[in-house]
Design a protein around this motif. Sequence first.
Motif, PDB file in Angstrom:
ATOM      1  N   THR A  26       7.498  -8.189  -8.110  1.00  0.00           N
ATOM      2  CA  THR A  26       6.364  -7.227  -9.016  1.00  0.00           C
ATOM      3  C   THR A  26       6.782  -8.573  -9.970  1.00  0.00           C
ATOM      4  OG1 THR A  26       9.354  -6.572  -9.820  1.00  0.00           O
ATOM      5  CG2 THR A  26       7.851  -5.287  -8.291  1.00  0.00           C
ATOM      6  N   THR A  32       1.065  -3.903 -14.061  1.00  0.00           N
ATOM      7  CA  THR A  32       0.582  -4.876 -13.287  1.00  0.00           C
ATOM      8  C   THR A  32       2.009  -5.110 -11.644  1.00  0.00           C
ATOM      9  OG1 THR A  32       1.158  -6.505 -14.038  1.00  0.00           O
ATOM     10  CG2 THR A  32      -0.687  -5.400 -15.134  1.00  0.00           C
ATOM     11  N   ARG A  34       2.830  -4.802  -8.304  1.00  0.00           N
ATOM     12  CA  ARG A  34       2.439  -4.977  -7.024  1.00  0.00           C
ATOM     13  C   ARG A  34       3.674  -4.527  -5.908  1.00  0.00           C
ATOM     14  NH1 ARG A  34      -1.793  -9.262  -5.738  1.00  0.00           N
ATOM     15  NH2 ARG A  34       0.320 -10.510  -5.662  1.00  0.00           N
ATOM     16  N   MET A  36       4.913  -5.752  -2.295  1.00  0.00           N
ATOM     17  CA  MET A  36       4.823  -5.942  -1.068  1.00  0.00           C
ATOM     18  C   MET A  36       5.924  -5.419   0.174  1.00  0.00           C
ATOM     19  SD  MET A  36       5.088 -10.156  -0.098  1.00  0.00           S
ATOM     20  CE  MET A  36       4.142 -10.803  -1.147  1.00  0.00           C
ATOM     21  N   ASP A  50       0.484  -7.256   1.655  1.00  0.00           N
ATOM     22  CA  ASP A  50       0.331  -7.204   0.015  1.00  0.00           C
ATOM     23  C   ASP A  50      -0.982  -6.761  -0.065  1.00  0.00           C
ATOM     24  OD1 ASP A  50       0.476  -7.345  -2.782  1.00  0.00           O
ATOM     25  OD2 ASP A  50       0.264  -9.525  -2.904  1.00  0.00           O
ATOM     26  N   GLY A  51      -1.221  -4.991   0.207  1.00  0.00           N
ATOM     27  CA  GLY A  51      -2.435  -5.148  -0.216  1.00  0.00           C
ATOM     28  C   GLY A  51      -3.236  -5.400   1.405  1.00  0.00           C
ATOM     29  N   LYS A  52      -4.139  -5.611   1.448  1.00  0.00           N
ATOM     30  CA  LYS A  52      -4.817  -5.907   2.727  1.00  0.00           C
ATOM     31  C   LYS A  52      -4.761  -7.330   3.403  1.00  0.00           C
ATOM     32  CE  LYS A  52      -7.437  -2.805   4.557  1.00  0.00           C
ATOM     33  NZ  LYS A  52      -7.512  -2.411   6.436  1.00  0.00           N
ATOM     34  N   GLU A 135      -6.538 -10.765   7.615  1.00  0.00           N
ATOM     35  CA  GLU A 135      -7.253  -9.965   7.207  1.00  0.00           C
ATOM     36  C   GLU A 135      -6.881  -7.901   7.949  1.00  0.00           C
ATOM     37  OE1 GLU A 135     -10.845  -7.621   5.285  1.00  0.00           O
ATOM     38  OE2 GLU A 135     -11.364  -9.326   7.121  1.00  0.00           O
ATOM     39  N   GLU A 139      -4.148  -0.774   9.843  1.00  0.00           N
ATOM     40  CA  GLU A 139      -2.581  -0.716   9.026  1.00  0.00           C
ATOM     41  C   GLU A 139      -1.475  -0.003  10.260  1.00  0.00           C
ATOM     42  OE1 GLU A 139      -2.959   1.161   5.033  1.00  0.00           O
ATOM     43  OE2 GLU A 139      -4.982   0.043   4.846  1.00  0.00           O
TER      44      GLU A 139
END
Length: 160
Positions: A26, A32, A34, A36, A50-52, A135, A139
Motif C-alpha cells: 500500500t 492511492t 493498491r 498486490m 498487481d492489476g494486469k 501480462e 485471471e
Amino acid sequence: MAAVSIFATAARRSMAQALRSSRPATSSRPWTARLMSTYFTPAHEYCKVDGKVATVGITDFAQAALGDIVFVDLPEPGDSFEAKESFGSVESVKAASDVYAPITGKVLEVNEALTDEPGLVNSSAEDDAWFIKLEVGDESELGELMNAEQYKEHCEKEAH
C-alpha cells in the motif's frame, strides 16, 4: 536423509519470506492504495499480481533447495506462454531446473540483472530476483494457485 533436512530448513526460512512478501502493498496515502496479491505453484514459482501484471520468479524455498545459482535462462519480451509451460531455466552447482509460467500470459519484461548476477536469486529470490513480468491473460487461473498459507503448508509437507 540430508535432502530432507535441507528441505526442512528451506521450508522454515522460506515461510517467513513468503508471509512477508504476501502482505498487501500500500501507499502511504490511503486514497492511492493498491493491493498486490501473491500466489504460489506446487513447483515453487511465485506470482505477484498487481492489476494486469504478474511478476514471476522462484521462491526462497526453491533457491535454497537448488543451492548456489550460477545461470538463469530467460525468454524474450513479447513471448507468450500457457500456464504450466516452461519459460526458462535455472542452473545451480547442484542441479538444473525448468521454470514454469504460473499463469497464461505475454512477457512484458525480463530481469536483465539476472544475466550478469544470477546469484541474486540466492540473496533476494522473492524481491529483486524476479524473472519475468507477464501480462495476465486469464485471471481465473489465479484461483488454481496457492496463497501464502497454503504454500506454507505445502512446503512443510514436502519437507517431511
